[in-house]
Design a protein around this motif. Sequence first.
Motif, PDB file in Angstrom:
ATOM      1  N   LYS A  70       2.373 -45.901  46.700  1.00 57.84           N
ATOM      2  CA  LYS A  70       1.148 -45.250  46.237  1.00 57.84           C
ATOM      3  C   LYS A  70       1.435 -44.467  44.960  1.00 57.84           C
ATOM      4  O   LYS A  70       2.406 -43.721  44.880  1.00 57.84           O
ATOM      5  CB  LYS A  70       0.645 -44.299  47.323  1.00 57.84           C
ATOM      6  CG  LYS A  70      -0.520 -43.387  46.926  1.00 57.84           C
ATOM      7  CD  LYS A  70      -1.831 -44.115  46.974  1.00 57.84           C
ATOM      8  CE  LYS A  70      -3.021 -43.155  46.932  1.00 57.84           C
ATOM      9  NZ  LYS A  70      -3.152 -42.422  45.651  1.00 57.84           N
ATOM     10  N   LYS A  71       0.598 -44.649  43.970  1.00 57.35           N
ATOM     11  CA  LYS A  71       0.599 -43.808  42.788  1.00 57.35           C
ATOM     12  C   LYS A  71      -0.689 -42.975  42.824  1.00 57.35           C
ATOM     13  O   LYS A  71      -1.552 -43.175  43.672  1.00 57.35           O
ATOM     14  CB  LYS A  71       0.683 -44.653  41.518  1.00 57.35           C
ATOM     15  CG  LYS A  71       1.833 -45.658  41.514  1.00 57.35           C
ATOM     16  CD  LYS A  71       3.195 -45.017  41.650  1.00 57.35           C
ATOM     17  CE  LYS A  71       3.673 -44.395  40.375  1.00 57.35           C
ATOM     18  NZ  LYS A  71       5.060 -43.881  40.476  1.00 57.35           N
ATOM     19  N   THR A  72      -0.825 -42.043  41.913  1.00 57.10           N
ATOM     20  CA  THR A  72      -1.989 -41.162  41.948  1.00 57.10           C
ATOM     21  C   THR A  72      -3.281 -41.949  41.737  1.00 57.10           C
ATOM     22  O   THR A  72      -3.360 -42.840  40.892  1.00 57.10           O
ATOM     23  CB  THR A  72      -1.851 -40.068  40.880  1.00 57.10           C
ATOM     24  OG1 THR A  72      -0.680 -39.294  41.165  1.00 57.10           O
ATOM     25  CG2 THR A  72      -3.068 -39.149  40.871  1.00 57.10           C
ATOM     26  N   HIS A  73      -4.275 -41.603  42.522  1.00 58.97           N
ATOM     27  CA  HIS A  73      -5.632 -42.142  42.482  1.00 58.97           C
ATOM     28  C   HIS A  73      -5.688 -43.601  42.935  1.00 58.97           C
ATOM     29  O   HIS A  73      -5.309 -43.893  44.065  1.00 58.97           O
ATOM     30  CB  HIS A  73      -6.261 -41.933  41.111  1.00 58.97           C
ATOM     31  CG  HIS A  73      -7.756 -42.066  41.112  1.00 58.97           C
ATOM     32  ND1 HIS A  73      -8.561 -41.393  42.000  1.00 58.97           N
ATOM     33  CD2 HIS A  73      -8.608 -42.810  40.344  1.00 58.97           C
ATOM     34  CE1 HIS A  73      -9.837 -41.693  41.768  1.00 58.97           C
ATOM     35  NE2 HIS A  73      -9.877 -42.563  40.786  1.00 58.97           N
TER      36      HIS A  73
ATOM     37  N   VAL B 276      -1.563 -48.633  42.715  1.00 59.68           N
ATOM     38  CA  VAL B 276      -0.486 -48.927  43.660  1.00 59.68           C
ATOM     39  C   VAL B 276       0.490 -49.906  43.009  1.00 59.68           C
ATOM     40  O   VAL B 276       0.115 -50.687  42.136  1.00 59.68           O
ATOM     41  CB  VAL B 276      -0.995 -49.522  44.996  1.00 59.68           C
ATOM     42  CG1 VAL B 276      -1.913 -48.546  45.710  1.00 59.68           C
ATOM     43  CG2 VAL B 276      -1.695 -50.845  44.769  1.00 59.68           C
ATOM     44  N   ARG B 277       1.735 -49.851  43.468  1.00 61.02           N
ATOM     45  CA  ARG B 277       2.771 -50.808  43.060  1.00 61.02           C
ATOM     46  C   ARG B 277       3.170 -51.632  44.279  1.00 61.02           C
ATOM     47  O   ARG B 277       3.395 -51.073  45.363  1.00 61.02           O
ATOM     48  CB  ARG B 277       4.005 -50.098  42.500  1.00 61.02           C
ATOM     49  CG  ARG B 277       3.774 -49.416  41.167  1.00 61.02           C
ATOM     50  CD  ARG B 277       4.997 -48.624  40.719  1.00 61.02           C
ATOM     51  NE  ARG B 277       6.136 -49.465  40.381  1.00 61.02           N
ATOM     52  CZ  ARG B 277       6.460 -49.820  39.127  1.00 61.02           C
ATOM     53  NH1 ARG B 277       5.719 -49.406  38.104  1.00 61.02           N
ATOM     54  NH2 ARG B 277       7.518 -50.569  38.899  1.00 61.02           N
TER      55      ARG B 277
ATOM     56  N   TYR C  82      -5.157 -48.034  53.919  1.00 56.60           N
ATOM     57  CA  TYR C  82      -4.504 -46.950  53.193  1.00 56.60           C
ATOM     58  C   TYR C  82      -5.478 -46.374  52.174  1.00 56.60           C
ATOM     59  O   TYR C  82      -6.110 -47.118  51.421  1.00 56.60           O
ATOM     60  CB  TYR C  82      -3.268 -47.459  52.451  1.00 56.60           C
ATOM     61  CG  TYR C  82      -2.029 -47.591  53.299  1.00 56.60           C
ATOM     62  CD1 TYR C  82      -1.234 -46.483  53.603  1.00 56.60           C
ATOM     63  CD2 TYR C  82      -1.634 -48.836  53.787  1.00 56.60           C
ATOM     64  CE1 TYR C  82      -0.082 -46.611  54.371  1.00 56.60           C
ATOM     65  CE2 TYR C  82      -0.482 -48.973  54.552  1.00 56.60           C
ATOM     66  CZ  TYR C  82       0.284 -47.853  54.839  1.00 56.60           C
ATOM     67  OH  TYR C  82       1.421 -47.980  55.593  1.00 56.60           O
ATOM     68  N   ASP C  83      -5.554 -45.054  52.111  1.00 60.08           N
ATOM     69  CA  ASP C  83      -6.427 -44.405  51.140  1.00 60.08           C
ATOM     70  C   ASP C  83      -5.961 -44.651  49.708  1.00 60.08           C
ATOM     71  O   ASP C  83      -4.782 -44.488  49.386  1.00 60.08           O
ATOM     72  CB  ASP C  83      -6.459 -42.888  51.363  1.00 60.08           C
ATOM     73  CG  ASP C  83      -7.270 -42.485  52.565  1.00 60.08           C
ATOM     74  OD1 ASP C  83      -7.915 -43.349  53.176  1.00 60.08           O
ATOM     75  OD2 ASP C  83      -7.259 -41.278  52.896  1.00 60.08           O
ATOM     76  N   VAL C  84      -6.909 -45.018  48.852  1.00 57.85           N
ATOM     77  CA  VAL C  84      -6.740 -44.959  47.404  1.00 57.85           C
ATOM     78  C   VAL C  84      -8.019 -44.333  46.846  1.00 57.85           C
ATOM     79  O   VAL C  84      -8.913 -43.958  47.588  1.00 57.85           O
ATOM     80  CB  VAL C  84      -6.481 -46.346  46.763  1.00 57.85           C
ATOM     81  CG1 VAL C  84      -5.152 -46.924  47.224  1.00 57.85           C
ATOM     82  CG2 VAL C  84      -7.625 -47.314  47.038  1.00 57.85           C
TER      83      VAL C  84
END
Length: 210
Positions: free
Chosen positions: A5-8, A11-12, A172-174
């Motif tokens: 997870k990256k911010t906001h 995603v990677r 998963y939340d994004v």
Amino acid sequence: MKLTKKTHACVRLEKDGRTLVLDPGGFSETDAAAGAEAILVTHEHADHFDEERLRTALEGNPAAEIWTLKSVADKISAAFPGRVHTVGHGDTFTAAGFDVQVHGELHAVIHPDIPRITNVGYLVDGGVFHPGDALTVPGHPVETLLLPVMAPWSKISEVIDYVREVEPRRAYDVHDALLTDLARPIYDRQIGALGGSEHLRLTPGESAQL
């Protein structure tokens, strides 16, 4: 597959030593797309598409390529001939060893007075779905839904019903940069209790094996 997870909304995904990044926008880390072999962008809004980040990633890795819709491709393709690919609903392609299907056409309605822009979602390796800024149901089984949990264009009842309709194994939340720490337990409790799927959240930089 490893999910980071990256911010906001970013995603990677990593598999077999190769990396794919989705939506490294202006709310995400400046190096969110660094080292990626493939970058997917869902639409043109600044929290999903940051031209400087993309240029830096492509200049830093001559093997890096972008897949996105026309509104984004038009902004950056001239500088990187042959490395920016325009896609739309129904398209399929392989990027960095990941098989990708494209689903959806329009951004969610923000307000009836605001014209809708284009938006696509990406189903990666038949199991991970990132819808961008829309509640698109891909019409395929989804193991992992990247759930846009909070946005100016949605309310929590719509988020819950979206999870119910997609029926993923896990969500998963994004799209959560605007969700305050005060509100997170409320969203966690209600989506977890009512969505019908396992509801999970990673902090920026945290990873999970899928």
